[in-house]
Design a protein around this motif. Sequence first.
Motif, short mmCIF file in Angstrom:
data_model
loop_
_atom_site.label_atom_id
_atom_site.label_comp_id
_atom_site.label_asym_id
_atom_site.label_seq_id
_atom_site.Cartn_x
_atom_site.Cartn_y
_atom_site.Cartn_z
N ALA A 25 -11.62 -14.72 10.36
CA ALA A 25 -12.61 -13.98 9.58
C ALA A 25 -12.22 -12.51 9.45
O ALA A 25 -12.46 -11.87 8.42
N LEU A 26 -11.58 -11.95 10.47
CA LEU A 26 -11.20 -10.54 10.43
C LEU A 26 -9.93 -10.32 9.61
O LEU A 26 -9.83 -9.35 8.85
N TYR A 27 -8.95 -11.20 9.76
CA TYR A 27 -7.62 -10.89 9.23
C TYR A 27 -7.12 -11.85 8.15
O TYR A 27 -6.09 -11.60 7.52
N LEU A 63 -10.80 -9.12 5.64
CA LEU A 63 -11.89 -8.16 5.86
C LEU A 63 -11.37 -6.82 6.40
O LEU A 63 -11.74 -5.76 5.90
N VAL A 64 -10.51 -6.87 7.42
CA VAL A 64 -10.11 -5.62 8.08
C VAL A 64 -9.29 -4.74 7.14
O VAL A 64 -9.51 -3.53 7.04
N LEU A 65 -8.35 -5.36 6.44
CA LEU A 65 -7.55 -4.58 5.49
C LEU A 65 -8.46 -4.00 4.40
O LEU A 65 -8.28 -2.86 3.97
N SER A 66 -9.44 -4.77 3.98
CA SER A 66 -10.37 -4.28 2.95
C SER A 66 -11.19 -3.11 3.47
O SER A 66 -11.44 -2.14 2.74
N LEU A 67 -11.62 -3.17 4.73
CA LEU A 67 -12.36 -2.04 5.30
C LEU A 67 -11.46 -0.80 5.37
O LEU A 67 -11.91 0.32 5.13
N ARG A 84 0.84 -1.21 0.00
CA ARG A 84 0.00 0.00 0.00
C ARG A 84 0.87 1.26 0.00
O ARG A 84 0.54 2.26 -0.62
N GLY A 85 2.03 1.21 0.72
CA GLY A 85 2.97 2.33 0.69
C GLY A 85 3.49 2.55 -0.72
O GLY A 85 3.60 3.68 -1.20
N GLY A 108 -17.28 -1.42 18.46
CA GLY A 108 -17.01 -0.10 19.03
C GLY A 108 -15.55 0.23 19.24
O GLY A 108 -15.21 1.37 19.56
N GLU A 109 -14.65 -0.74 19.05
CA GLU A 109 -13.21 -0.50 19.26
C GLU A 109 -12.48 -0.37 17.92
O GLU A 109 -12.77 -1.12 16.99
N PRO A 110 -11.50 0.56 17.82
CA PRO A 110 -10.76 0.70 16.56
C PRO A 110 -10.03 -0.59 16.19
O PRO A 110 -9.48 -1.26 17.06
N LEU A 111 -10.03 -0.90 14.92
CA LEU A 111 -9.37 -2.12 14.43
C LEU A 111 -8.07 -1.76 13.77
O LEU A 111 -8.03 -0.91 12.87
N GLU A 112 -6.98 -2.42 14.18
CA GLU A 112 -5.70 -2.12 13.54
C GLU A 112 -5.71 -2.59 12.08
O GLU A 112 -6.38 -3.58 11.74
N ARG A 113 -4.95 -1.87 11.27
CA ARG A 113 -4.89 -2.18 9.83
C ARG A 113 -3.93 -3.35 9.64
O ARG A 113 -2.71 -3.19 9.60
N ARG A 114 -4.49 -4.54 9.55
CA ARG A 114 -3.67 -5.75 9.47
C ARG A 114 -4.38 -6.73 8.55
O ARG A 114 -5.62 -6.76 8.53
#
Length: 288
Positions: free
Chosen positions: A233-235, A196-200, A4-5, A274-280
């Motif tokens: 499912a998240l990462y 999922l999380v990286l896509s969000l 992404r960088g 409700g909690e921030p999700l790290e970009r991983r």
Amino acid sequence: MDERGLHRLIGTIIDPERLDDDCAVIPCGDRLMVASTDMLHETTDFPAGMTDWQIGWMATAVTLSDVASMGAAPGEVLLAVGLDRPERLSGIMEGARDCCTRFGAELVGGDLDAHRELTIVSTGLGLVAPEHLVRRRGARPGDVIAVTGPLGEAEAALAGYDRHRRELLEPQPRVREGQALGRAGVSAMMDISDGLVLSLHDLLAVNDCGFSVDTARLPLPAGVPEDEGRELALYGGGDFELLFTAPPDILPVPGVEARVIGEVIPERTVLADGEPLERRGYLHEWKG
Ligand SMILES: Nc1ncnc2c1ncn2[C@@H]1O[C@H](COP(=O)(O)OP(=O)(O)O)[C@@H](O)[C@H]1O
Ligand SMILES: Cc1ncc(C[n+]2csc(CCOP(=O)(O)OP(=O)(O)O)c2C)c(N)n1
Ligand SMILES: [Mg+2]
Ligand SMILES: [Mg+2]
Ligand SMILES: [Mg+2]
């Protein structure tokens, strides 16, 4: 440095808006052409035990998934093969052809070269009416966030849950679903190849709003303990479901199984419960 960088660097050389979507969008008469190209390598993408047919299938499926994510109908695929051993070619080509046939595309060309590590680049073209094109940008607060199927299955297979090997090795791009969602007027869409999380976070980067998911609503991989399943499912990468946002009143879209997992919020952040999700997630990285 991760990919992404480096995308930001590419965006100083070509129009950065070109990098905002799963495909390039090109005017084509009264329609739009979408184009995706994706590179896969033996060591990073083809787990041990995978057949050459499955390698050809996967290389094609990942590109058709990007075409689907724009709401487009797939047309042509080209396959460039950096081949380590000549006897592998027919299996790879047959897998690619069969994946094209299954999803209404045609394998029309490519390239061939000798290479120490098997490397395949698949290029997919598709067409869509301008009013049915869906981009990553377009989400609005109050929209729901939804996915077309279970998450984390490919990574579950890599973790040893053999019941998910088929999902890992023969991914099924959501070609029919992508077009139906585009016609129904979903507001933003992409595929979830990197998790999922990286896509969000990718959606966050191109929208003026944020994304809040409820982990209790995630479709988890079957047969995996719940806590581990939620992490996968998240990462986990390698799932080829579609992730989309839509005004709630257009769901359900006839013929498309989709699970609502959260909602679009005005705050520019990605939240789980409700909690921030790290970009991983699944990212190609370079050391140093
Ligand atoms: N080396 C590159 N040069 C130009 N565009 C690129 C390059 N790499 C990626 N892109 C573009 O950036 C966008 C996102 O690419 P990528 O992150 O690989 O998406 P995806 O995961 O959907 O394949 C796409 O539109 C792609 O065409
Ligand atoms: C060893 C291995 N790890 C993970 C996967 C699952 N997998 C297949 S494609 C992919 C990610 C997508 O590939 P990428 O090169 O990032 O393509 P893009 O995101 O550009 O579509 C993953 C994680 C795999 N097939 N093999
Ligand atoms: Mg994609
Ligand atoms: Mg790509
Ligand atoms: Mg990727």
